[in-house]
Design a protein around this motif. Structure first.
Motif, PDB file in Angstrom:
ATOM      1  N   TYR A   1      40.703  24.453  33.725  1.00  0.00           N
ATOM      2  CA  TYR A   1      40.429  25.887  33.681  1.00  0.00           C
ATOM      3  C   TYR A   1      38.936  26.159  33.548  1.00  0.00           C
ATOM      4  O   TYR A   1      38.407  27.074  34.156  1.00  0.00           O
ATOM      5  CB  TYR A   1      41.215  26.549  32.538  1.00  0.00           C
ATOM      6  N   ARG A   2      38.249  25.291  32.752  1.00  0.00           N
ATOM      7  CA  ARG A   2      36.813  25.496  32.594  1.00  0.00           C
ATOM      8  C   ARG A   2      36.107  25.273  33.938  1.00  0.00           C
ATOM      9  O   ARG A   2      35.249  26.053  34.338  1.00  0.00           O
ATOM     10  CB  ARG A   2      36.260  24.549  31.525  1.00  0.00           C
TER      11      ARG A   2
ATOM     12  N   LEU B   1      27.898  34.711  41.396  1.00  0.00           N
ATOM     13  CA  LEU B   1      26.441  34.651  41.545  1.00  0.00           C
ATOM     14  C   LEU B   1      26.039  34.605  43.011  1.00  0.00           C
ATOM     15  O   LEU B   1      25.140  35.316  43.448  1.00  0.00           O
ATOM     16  CB  LEU B   1      25.905  33.402  40.848  1.00  0.00           C
TER      17      LEU B   1
ATOM     18  N   TYR C   1      37.340  25.621  36.959  1.00  0.00           N
ATOM     19  CA  TYR C   1      37.600  26.748  37.858  1.00  0.00           C
ATOM     20  C   TYR C   1      36.794  27.981  37.437  1.00  0.00           C
ATOM     21  O   TYR C   1      36.338  28.745  38.278  1.00  0.00           O
ATOM     22  CB  TYR C   1      39.094  27.075  37.898  1.00  0.00           C
ATOM     23  N   ALA C   2      36.622  28.142  36.105  1.00  0.00           N
ATOM     24  CA  ALA C   2      35.839  29.293  35.644  1.00  0.00           C
ATOM     25  C   ALA C   2      34.397  29.183  36.134  1.00  0.00           C
ATOM     26  O   ALA C   2      33.814  30.175  36.585  1.00  0.00           O
ATOM     27  CB  ALA C   2      35.871  29.366  34.124  1.00  0.00           C
ATOM     28  N   TYR C   3      33.821  27.957  36.071  1.00  0.00           N
ATOM     29  CA  TYR C   3      32.455  27.793  36.583  1.00  0.00           C
ATOM     30  C   TYR C   3      32.424  28.063  38.083  1.00  0.00           C
ATOM     31  O   TYR C   3      31.477  28.648  38.597  1.00  0.00           O
ATOM     32  CB  TYR C   3      31.920  26.390  36.265  1.00  0.00           C
TER      33      TYR C   3
ATOM     34  N   THR D   1      35.091  31.933  30.053  1.00  0.00           N
ATOM     35  CA  THR D   1      34.113  30.913  30.437  1.00  0.00           C
ATOM     36  C   THR D   1      33.182  31.427  31.534  1.00  0.00           C
ATOM     37  O   THR D   1      31.974  31.205  31.491  1.00  0.00           O
ATOM     38  CB  THR D   1      34.848  29.649  30.931  1.00  0.00           C
ATOM     39  N   ALA D   2      33.759  32.148  32.511  1.00  0.00           N
ATOM     40  CA  ALA D   2      32.937  32.649  33.608  1.00  0.00           C
ATOM     41  C   ALA D   2      31.918  33.666  33.092  1.00  0.00           C
ATOM     42  O   ALA D   2      30.744  33.629  33.486  1.00  0.00           O
ATOM     43  CB  ALA D   2      33.816  33.276  34.683  1.00  0.00           C
TER      44      ALA D   2
ATOM     45  N   VAL E   1      34.351  30.141  39.709  1.00  0.00           N
ATOM     46  CA  VAL E   1      34.385  31.597  39.877  1.00  0.00           C
ATOM     47  C   VAL E   1      33.021  32.203  39.563  1.00  0.00           C
ATOM     48  O   VAL E   1      32.504  33.043  40.311  1.00  0.00           O
ATOM     49  CB  VAL E   1      35.470  32.221  38.961  1.00  0.00           C
ATOM     50  N   GLY E   2      32.416  31.727  38.453  1.00  0.00           N
ATOM     51  CA  GLY E   2      31.088  32.224  38.082  1.00  0.00           C
ATOM     52  C   GLY E   2      30.081  32.002  39.199  1.00  0.00           C
ATOM     53  O   GLY E   2      29.314  32.900  39.556  1.00  0.00           O
TER      54      GLY E   2
ATOM     55  N   SER F   1      29.078  31.933  31.258  1.00  0.00           N
ATOM     56  CA  SER F   1      28.103  31.269  32.136  1.00  0.00           C
ATOM     57  C   SER F   1      27.297  32.295  32.932  1.00  0.00           C
ATOM     58  O   SER F   1      26.106  32.106  33.154  1.00  0.00           O
ATOM     59  CB  SER F   1      28.793  30.250  33.040  1.00  0.00           C
ATOM     60  N   LEU F   2      27.912  33.414  33.324  1.00  0.00           N
ATOM     61  CA  LEU F   2      27.149  34.465  34.017  1.00  0.00           C
ATOM     62  C   LEU F   2      26.077  35.032  33.098  1.00  0.00           C
ATOM     63  O   LEU F   2      24.954  35.316  33.528  1.00  0.00           O
ATOM     64  CB  LEU F   2      28.077  35.605  34.450  1.00  0.00           C
TER      65      LEU F   2
END
Lengths: 257, 203
Positions: free
Chosen positions: A183-184, A195, A186-188, B184-185, A190-191, B188-189
């Motif tokens: 999950y972490r 960006l 995938y979160a990065y 988490t997203a 998405v982040g 990091s953003l």
């Protein structure tokens, strides 16, 4: 990603004016969506199949689309026959299937497939650029149409970004599983996509400003006059819709609770 | 999360269209012409993100991220979600054209609610507050949508009561995962581009 799978072709449907296709679709799908019972949904499914035949689409991708739709419907078939009260047909343990429940599920199946097929026949056969153009001519709010167009245009760009990031993850031996690490990661991902989207939009916006963009897309090209084919199609779709309304109103005893 | 064609009753479909039309027109009004590329490309990013399937035990769910969309966009989330859903309906036949109004409302309202609830907390620099409020933002997005989907089904007919309950139960694990991913997203953003979370979107 090949997004406009059905938009190329030389069939009768492909050659119609985009505005006519959109206008003639709306009353049809509205009636199908609110119809009850089995008569109108079955007739409209036949009408949609006729449209599909006229559009001469590839069968394989079409069936794949229908499969996706019917998976959700299948889930309803597992529950609905047992949750409508009425005449019982068979029993499995504590569950009783009723004929009313079965015909309710059948109604939904017919309606969903009819709407999906007619939408594929009339909207998916338009290249997105023509669709956007027609929407503007049909007075859909300008900002919404620009948003739609830009968004569509950048899906393939962001999908490339996504593939690059995903490949990088795979090269580092990423295997999705049910854990926090997955999950972490995938979160990065998405982040990073968010960006990248900001970076793209800034570049695009600046490049467009340099070219004199004011935020609006001027309508320079106009559709040519409607041909006889367009008018015949529009009239026949209106007649079909009117026929379905009459049937629906005259068929009260088919109605379900 | 999306309800397909042919399922809902006429009054539910109509209510969805009216409510979404209100939200979308408000969203368009709050979005200047110069913000169109930004909102549009962000919508494409979330469209692509929704193709990601995240494993949950033996099954998997695709990402929705409506909480995050709301947090980044505010009211224009309504227009963004309408565009995203219509493209999904046109290109893949996910959801549907006739249920577009209901689906847009069901997904966009919790997004805007998350915006109002958590905006002020995600501006803060305290990492714990940030993490916790972003987690709740993801949770509220999914929970709100699941409840609205259930409501749309139940108001269509009592026969859908079981389906509606299953929809809510099935989304409980998704809710937690979306919360984790949103948290988490957002963190990091915040590290890389803090200005994205500090009020570019107008309230």
């Amino acid at each position: 990603m090949h997004l406009e799978e059905f938009s190329e072709g030389k069939s009768l449907i492909h050659s119609l004016d985009p505005r006519i296709k959109l206008i003639s679709l709306v009353p049809f799908i509205v009636i199908v969506a609110i119809a009850k019972g089995l008569t109108v949904p079955s007739i409209s499914l036949v009408a949609s199949v006729v449209l599909i035949l006229f559009a001469r689409l590839n069968v394989r991708p079409l069936l794949e689309r229908l499969l996706a739709v019917n998976l959700f419907i299948l889930f309803l078939w597992l529950i609905l026959p047992f949750s409508v009260e009425g005449k019982s047909i068979f029993t499995i343990g504590p569950l009783t299937a009723t004929s009313e429940g079965i015909s309710y599920a059948l109604t939904i199946t017919l309606k969903a497939n009819a709407i999906v097929l007619s939408t594929i026949a009339l909207v998916a056969t338009l290249p997105i650029f023509r669709l956007v153009h027609a929407l503007r001519h049909l007075k859909v709010p300008e900002k919404l149409v620009s948003l739609f167009f830009f968004c569509y245009r950048y899906i393939s760009v962001l999908h490339e970004d996504y593939s690059a990031l995903h490949n990088a993850m795979k090269m580092r031996a990423f295997r999705p599983a049910t854990n926090v690490h997955t999950y972490r990661s995938y979160a990065y991902l998405v982040g990073m996509l968010v960006l990248k989207s900001y970076e793209h939009s800034e570049k695009v916006y600046q490049a467009m400003l340099c070219r004199g963009f004011t935020g609006k897309f001027p309508l320079l090209q106009h559709f040519t006059h409607l041909t006889r084919k367009d008018l015949i199609f529009l009239v026949s779709m209106i007649l079909v819709a009117a026929g379905l309304v009459t049937l629906e109103l005259g068929n009260n005893f088919w109605r379900l609770p | 999360m999306h309800i397909s064609e042919g399922v809902l009753s006429a009054p539910v479909l109509l209510t969805g269209v009216i409510l979404s039309a209100g939200g979308v027109s408000l969203g368009l009004k709050k979005m200047d012409y110069e913000r169109i590329p930004e909102v549009a490309v962000l919508t494409s990013a979330f469209f692509v993100a929704s193709l990601i399937h995240v494993p949950i035990g033996p099954s998997s769910a695709h990402l929705v991220l409506n909480g995050l969309v709301g947090l980044l966009l505010g009211w224009p989330a309504f227009s963004a979600i309408l565009v995203g859903l219509s493209l999904q309906a046109l290109l893949f036949q996910f959801g549907g054209i006739t249920s577009l109004g209901v689906n847009t409302f069901n997904i966009a309202l919790p997004a805007v609610v998350s915006f109002y609830l958590f905006r002020l907390f995600t501006i803060k620099h305290n990492p714990y507050i940030l993490l916790f409020s972003a987690f709740l933002c993801g949770v509220v997005g999914i929970l709100g949508s699941a409840l609205l989907v259930a409501l749309s089904l139940v108001t269509t007919g009592e026969a859908f009561l079981t389906v509606a309950k299953l929809v809510v139960i099935a989304h409980l694990p998704v809710m937690v995962i979306e919360g984790l991913i949103t948290a988490t997203a957002v963190v990091s953003l915040k590290k890389i581009r803090p200005e994205l979370l500090t009020g570019k979107a107008k309230i």
